[in-house]
Design an enzyme around this catalytic site. Structure first.
Site, PDB file in Angstrom:
ATOM      1  N   GLY A  40       9.009  17.334 -17.923  1.00  0.00           N
ATOM      2  CA  GLY A  40       8.616  16.368 -16.882  1.00  0.00           C
ATOM      3  C   GLY A  40       7.148  15.987 -16.969  1.00  0.00           C
ATOM      4  O   GLY A  40       6.707  15.062 -16.292  1.00  0.00           O
ATOM      5  N   GLY A  41       6.385  16.742 -17.780  1.00  0.00           N
ATOM      6  CA  GLY A  41       5.000  16.353 -18.056  1.00  0.00           C
ATOM      7  C   GLY A  41       4.078  16.441 -16.856  1.00  0.00           C
ATOM      8  O   GLY A  41       4.358  17.131 -15.862  1.00  0.00           O
ATOM      9  N   THR A  42       2.964  15.716 -16.968  1.00  0.00           N
ATOM     10  CA  THR A  42       1.980  15.651 -15.887  1.00  0.00           C
ATOM     11  C   THR A  42       2.657  15.142 -14.623  1.00  0.00           C
ATOM     12  O   THR A  42       2.462  15.684 -13.529  1.00  0.00           O
ATOM     13  CB  THR A  42       0.858  14.654 -16.290  1.00  0.00           C
ATOM     14  OG1 THR A  42       0.274  15.096 -17.513  1.00  0.00           O
ATOM     15  CG2 THR A  42      -0.200  14.533 -15.219  1.00  0.00           C
ATOM     16  N   VAL A 238     -23.702  10.369  -9.468  1.00  0.00           N
ATOM     17  CA  VAL A 238     -23.872  11.816  -9.332  1.00  0.00           C
ATOM     18  C   VAL A 238     -24.791  12.309 -10.440  1.00  0.00           C
ATOM     19  O   VAL A 238     -24.616  11.959 -11.607  1.00  0.00           O
ATOM     20  CB  VAL A 238     -22.502  12.526  -9.398  1.00  0.00           C
ATOM     21  CG1 VAL A 238     -22.684  14.036  -9.461  1.00  0.00           C
ATOM     22  CG2 VAL A 238     -21.661  12.133  -8.194  1.00  0.00           C
ATOM     23  N   GLY A 272     -11.311   9.531 -13.810  1.00  0.00           N
ATOM     24  CA  GLY A 272     -10.460   9.005 -14.867  1.00  0.00           C
ATOM     25  C   GLY A 272      -9.830  10.100 -15.708  1.00  0.00           C
ATOM     26  O   GLY A 272     -10.097  11.291 -15.514  1.00  0.00           O
ATOM     27  N   ASP A 313       0.486   7.613 -21.872  1.00  0.00           N
ATOM     28  CA  ASP A 313      -0.942   7.765 -21.590  1.00  0.00           C
ATOM     29  C   ASP A 313      -1.774   7.969 -22.849  1.00  0.00           C
ATOM     30  O   ASP A 313      -2.987   7.756 -22.831  1.00  0.00           O
ATOM     31  CB  ASP A 313      -1.181   8.991 -20.686  1.00  0.00           C
ATOM     32  CG  ASP A 313      -0.919   8.696 -19.215  1.00  0.00           C
ATOM     33  OD1 ASP A 313      -0.367   7.634 -18.914  1.00  0.00           O
ATOM     34  OD2 ASP A 313      -1.277   9.552 -18.376  1.00  0.00           O
ATOM     35  N   LEU A 320       0.229   4.989 -16.231  1.00  0.00           N
ATOM     36  CA  LEU A 320       1.224   5.028 -15.170  1.00  0.00           C
ATOM     37  C   LEU A 320       2.546   5.522 -15.735  1.00  0.00           C
ATOM     38  O   LEU A 320       2.911   5.187 -16.874  1.00  0.00           O
ATOM     39  CB  LEU A 320       1.415   3.631 -14.574  1.00  0.00           C
ATOM     40  CG  LEU A 320       0.188   3.047 -13.855  1.00  0.00           C
ATOM     41  CD1 LEU A 320       0.423   1.598 -13.470  1.00  0.00           C
ATOM     42  CD2 LEU A 320      -0.175   3.882 -12.632  1.00  0.00           C
ATOM     43  N   HIS A 445      16.102  -9.921   8.818  1.00  0.00           N
ATOM     44  CA  HIS A 445      15.205  -9.773   9.973  1.00  0.00           C
ATOM     45  C   HIS A 445      15.671  -8.598  10.827  1.00  0.00           C
ATOM     46  O   HIS A 445      16.866  -8.464  11.060  1.00  0.00           O
ATOM     47  CB  HIS A 445      15.230 -11.047  10.814  1.00  0.00           C
ATOM     48  CG  HIS A 445      14.430 -10.908  12.081  1.00  0.00           C
ATOM     49  ND1 HIS A 445      13.056 -10.965  12.094  1.00  0.00           N
ATOM     50  CD2 HIS A 445      14.827 -10.677  13.374  1.00  0.00           C
ATOM     51  CE1 HIS A 445      12.636 -10.795  13.337  1.00  0.00           C
ATOM     52  NE2 HIS A 445      13.690 -10.606  14.120  1.00  0.00           N
TER      53      HIS A 445
END
Ligand code: FAD
Ligand code: NAI
Length: 466
Positions: A40-42, A238, A272, A313, A320, A445
């Site tokens: 499932g990874g990150t 920073v 990041g 990634d 994403l 509606h």
């Protein structure tokens, strides 16, 4: 003799596991390797799923504080953080088991261990007991994802100096939390801990939050987050982060030269993520990387080595899960001789704060930069009956359409369930819809989606309810 596979997928995140399943569906003998025991990874282990779980629980907690106003009296509210964390871990467990089940169901062979290239057709899998398995493969797809970036000279200890991983597993609510970077992770995790009781300060380098987002939406987003109690320090760089036994001290300088110091219990660095290729032994087989350390691929996800591909990634593009999934499907189909394709112009993005923020297509700033003539339609949730009925009238829908053709070029939403609403616009844009198509489509509606229809009507200044 080594086991032999048609395709080996290294990494079982949303890119890798989806790709492996599609490959197997297409009849290819497929292996999938991950150094994590749970696939499932990150996304499933330390990303999308645990963060959305905590966002949901913390939102419930924050809403419950106001129940009395609407006539529900529940007495004193108490937070049981260890139960919250157990509940989050249960969600991870259920979903990672689900992925393991799907891999098995589709006859993908899953190997737990670190995958690395011995040659372009031979992969070593080293598990945590240091036992090595070698497999042969015709093709390999690298889906090894990304890792958090820190600031120069600062290491994550995940106790006081946190990456998102540490921020997802704190065992007490920090009194004060400093977040460096006002992007996706900073604002989602900042919302979680602010709702659970922390004083949250966000230090951002730029003069606005969420770079890349339509600026009008981004400004509204910051206004709303400020009202929720998050404190922003923009234009701030920073300089040092120091820690002692009891606190972390962050020194930063503002653009105007002012020096500032903040002390807190913990600091989250969310500036990041970078592509992760560390253990693959890519040098040995000569796979090219770009200047940012991402694997270079052509439009068919092929690296400079003809039987090695990369997606997710670890390559260029938005980091994403759904982008990685689309690429996973596309590369599997391309390898099988089909016409795999990803439409990078229409990839939605969602920030799961309250309210949610979602967008697809071009921002107003991008259209201006590209000299595209456009019309703008806007509709506020204060004028949407469903949002008013349930007292969630924050935000608006913004639609951008081509001045000449009326084709929808971008939709940006800040408001209730924006993450779900954006799917309608993503589909409409895939079909090349005009704003008039949307304006003439009947919407139920009372629903939040009526705000989309009204924003489309507003492109020609003929909205009814505002
Ligand atoms: P990954 O999910 O990173 O998977 C890569 C896998 O490869 C990992 O399991 C890793 O252990 C394994 N691996 C690496 N090297 C090796 C090796 N040599 N051998 C074997 N295995 C290896 N995206 C969204 O779309 N929506 C969200 O809501 C969202 N929320 C997020 C929240 C957080 C806190 C974070 C950190 C990220 C979030 N993301 C979200 C981003 C999303 O998680 C990633 O874009 C996505 O997981 C990328 O998928 P991937 O398959 O490319 O890689
Ligand atoms: P990000 O790229 O979203 O945001 C980083 C922020 O840090 C930017 O605002 C940037 O200007 C700022 N920054 C950079 N250097 C800085 C410095 N030195 N000092 C102060 N500010 C600095 O990165 P983030 O939040 O770490 O998330 C990484 C990626 O993970 C996201 O880009 C996204 O792709 C993915 N993600 C997606 C989510 C979702 O889809 N809901 C949720 C969480 C993560």
């Amino acid at each position: 003799m080594f086991d032999k596979f048609d395709v080996t997928v290294i990494g079982s995140g949303p890119g890798g596991y989806v790709c492996a399943i599609r490959l197997a569906q297409l009849g290819l003998k497929t292996a999938c390797i991950d150094s994590r025991t749970k696939p499932g990874g990150t996304c499933l282990n330390i990303g999308c799923i645990p963060s959305k779980n905590l966002l949901n629980i913390s939102e419930n907690f924050s809403k419950a504080k106001n129940f009395e106003k609407s006539g529900i009296e529940i007495g004193e509210l108490k937070l049981n953080l260890s139960k919250i964390m157990q509940n989050k871990d249960k969600a991870i467990d259920t979903l990672t088991k689900g992925v393991a089940f799907l891999l098995k169901k589709n006859k993908v062979t899953f190997f737990n261990g670190v995958g690395s290239f011995k040659s372009k057709n031979t992969i070593s899998i080293l598990n945590s007991n240091k036992s090595e398995k070698i497999i042969q493969t015709n093709n390999t797809i690298i889906c090894t994802g990304s890792e958090p970036v820190s600031l120069p000279g600062i290491n994550f200890d995940e106790k006081k100096i946190l990456s998102s991983t540490g921020a997802l597993s704190l065992n007490s609510v920090p009194k004060k939390m400093i977040i460096i970077g006002a992007g996706y992770i900073g604002l989602e995790m900042g919302s979680v801990w602010s709702r659970l009781g922390s004083e949250v300060h966000v230090v951002e380098f730029l003069d606005h939050i969420t770079p890349g987002m339509d600026r009008e939406i981004s400004d509204e987003f910051m206004k709303i987050l400020k009202k929720q109690g998050i404190i922003f320090h923009l234009n701030s760089k920073v300089e040092t982060i120091k820690k002692n036994d009891s606190e972390v001290i962050v020194n930063f300088s503002e653009k105007n030269g002012n020096k500032n110091t903040l002390n807190s219990d913990v600091v989250l660095i969310s500036v990041g993520r970078r592509a992760y290729t560390d253990k693959l032994n890519l040098k040995k087989i000569g796979v090219n990387l770009d200047q940012k350390g991402r694997i270079k691929v052509d439009k068919n996800f092929k690296t400079n080595i003809s039987n090695i591909y990369a997606i997710g990634d670890v390559i260029d593009g938005p980091m994403l899960a759904h982008k990685a999934e689309e690429e996973g499907i596309a590369v599997a189909e391309l390898i099988s001789g089909k016409a795999g394709h990803v439409n990078y112009d229409i990839i939605p993005g969602v920030i799961y704060t309250s309210p949610e923020v979602a967008s697809v297509g071009k921002t107003e700033e991008q259209l201006k930069k590209n000299n595209v003539n456009y019309k703008v339609g806007k509709f506020p949730f204060t004028a949407n009956s469903r949002a008013k009925a349930i007292d969630e009238p924050l935000g608006f829908v913004k639609m951008l359409a081509d001045s000449k053709t009326d084709r929808v070029l971008g939709v940006h939403i800040i408001g209730p369930h924006a993450g779900e609403l954006i799917a309608e616009m993503t589909l409409a844009m895939e079909f090349g819809a005009s704003s008039e198509d949307i304006a003439r489509t009947c919407h139920a509606h009372p629903t939040f989606s009526e705000a989309i229809k009204e924003s489309a009507l507003s492109v020609e200044k003929r909205q009814i309810h505002s």
